[in-house]
Write an enzyme that holds these catalytic residues in place. Structure first.
Site, short mmCIF file in Angstrom:
data_model
loop_
_atom_site.label_atom_id
_atom_site.label_comp_id
_atom_site.label_asym_id
_atom_site.label_seq_id
_atom_site.Cartn_x
_atom_site.Cartn_y
_atom_site.Cartn_z
N ARG A 69 -69.23 -36.72 24.67
CA ARG A 69 -69.79 -37.05 25.65
C ARG A 69 -70.30 -38.46 25.43
O ARG A 69 -70.52 -39.25 26.50
CB ARG A 69 -71.19 -36.22 25.46
CG ARG A 69 -72.34 -36.36 26.40
CD ARG A 69 -73.57 -35.62 26.24
NE ARG A 69 -73.26 -34.15 26.19
CZ ARG A 69 -73.12 -33.37 25.25
NH1 ARG A 69 -73.19 -33.87 23.83
NH2 ARG A 69 -72.94 -32.08 25.83
N ASN A 110 -69.08 -41.53 28.33
CA ASN A 110 -70.00 -42.26 29.03
C ASN A 110 -70.13 -43.72 28.86
O ASN A 110 -70.25 -44.59 29.68
CB ASN A 110 -71.54 -41.73 28.79
CG ASN A 110 -71.99 -40.50 29.54
OD1 ASN A 110 -72.07 -40.42 30.70
ND2 ASN A 110 -71.67 -39.14 28.97
N SER A 119 -67.74 -31.77 21.42
CA SER A 119 -68.75 -32.14 22.77
C SER A 119 -69.51 -33.35 22.30
O SER A 119 -69.92 -34.25 23.26
CB SER A 119 -69.47 -30.97 23.06
OG SER A 119 -70.44 -30.50 21.94
#
Length: 272
Positions: free
Chosen positions: A200, A204, A196
């Site tokens: 992440r 992004n 994660s």
């Protein structure tokens, strides 16, 4: 803004070109030279920035570079103190390194899109991606280091035996019939953290990079259309607006990548 890289290329070719890494090797042993080089360069520049600010330390009101470094340090120290209640010296150093380094890497997205490739072309490189955090290999590598620290802190706090026992005794208890489900859940919990964390940041920054490319295509439209002045103005307006908003994303993603490892390490020491 699109330059000579965009001329003669379709929009799809333009985007694919800018998403291609400079590579050496084949298969598993393929190295992304641009990611490795930019990561190392920005790490060195970040270290120099912190060192230059720290060595100016003196009694009195801070100013200039020293003031910036002290503000960043106090911010990171405050965040770590709120999360971790043990000896936080190493974790403050870790958090400061992660925050400033990730900010530096993320900020490469603000460089004009075709400039890095143009400079690299002067040295004979056909491809050059300047944003290390938009490469999943780079974010996963950082997350693996965090995973090692999580395990290391857990073993330091509980001992090898205590940590191993936790794998089969939590969360459902230590009955032999529950050892396998306990172990499976602990594997998922442990691996979910670096996955994660890396996904992440990568997701992004990759999305932000791609949006800059789409905005740059407006400039390509202007270049091939005599009546396309509105496309050129649109590129400037939308590019500027997205760049201003993207600064918030740069800082936010660096903050998250700094805070979550501290949270994970704190949980590793306290979890039973």
């Amino acid at each position: 803004m699109a330059s000579e890289h965009g001329q003669g290329e379709s929009p799809t070719e333009y985007i694919v070109h800018h998403l291609t890494h400079l590579k050496v090797g084949e298969g598993f042993w393929t190295f992304h030279v641009d990611t490795l080089f930019m990561s190392a360069l920005l790490a060195a520049l970040t270290a120099w920035f912190l060192y230059a600010g720290a060595r100016k330390a003196s009694v009195g009101t801070p100013s200039g570079l020293r003031n910036v470094v002290e503000m960043v340090y106090e911010f990171v120290d405050g965040q770590v103190a709120d999360i971790y209640h043990g000896n936080r010296g190493f974790l403050v150093a870790l958090g400061l390194s992660l925050f400033t380094w990730v900010v530096a890497m993320n900020a490469m997205d603000l460089i004009p899109l075709d400039l890095p490739g143009g400079v690299a072309a002067l040295f004979g490189a056909e491809y050059w991606r300047v944003l290390p955090t938009a490469d999943l290999n780079g974010t996963v590598a950082m997350a693996i280091v965090i995973l090692v620290l999580i395990v290391g802190y857990a073993i330091r706090a509980k001992g090898v035996g205590g940590y191993a026992h936790e794998w089969i005794a939590a969360p459902f208890g230590g009955h032999p019939l529950l050892w396998i489900p306990n172990f499976a859940l602990n594997v998922v919990e442990l691996l979910a953290k670096p996955v994660s964390l890396s996904m992440r940041l990568f997701g992004n920054m990759y999305a932000g990079e791609l949006l800059f490319m789409l905005i740059a295509l407006l400039g390509m439209g202007f270049a091939v259309s005599l009546g396309g002045i509105s496309l050129f103005l649109g590129q400037i307006v939308f590019g500027t607006a997205w760049a201003i908003f993207h600064i918030l994303i740069i800082l936010l993603q660096a903050y998250i990548f700094m805070v979550l490892p501290i949270v994970y390490i704190s949980m590793a020491e306290e979890h039973h």
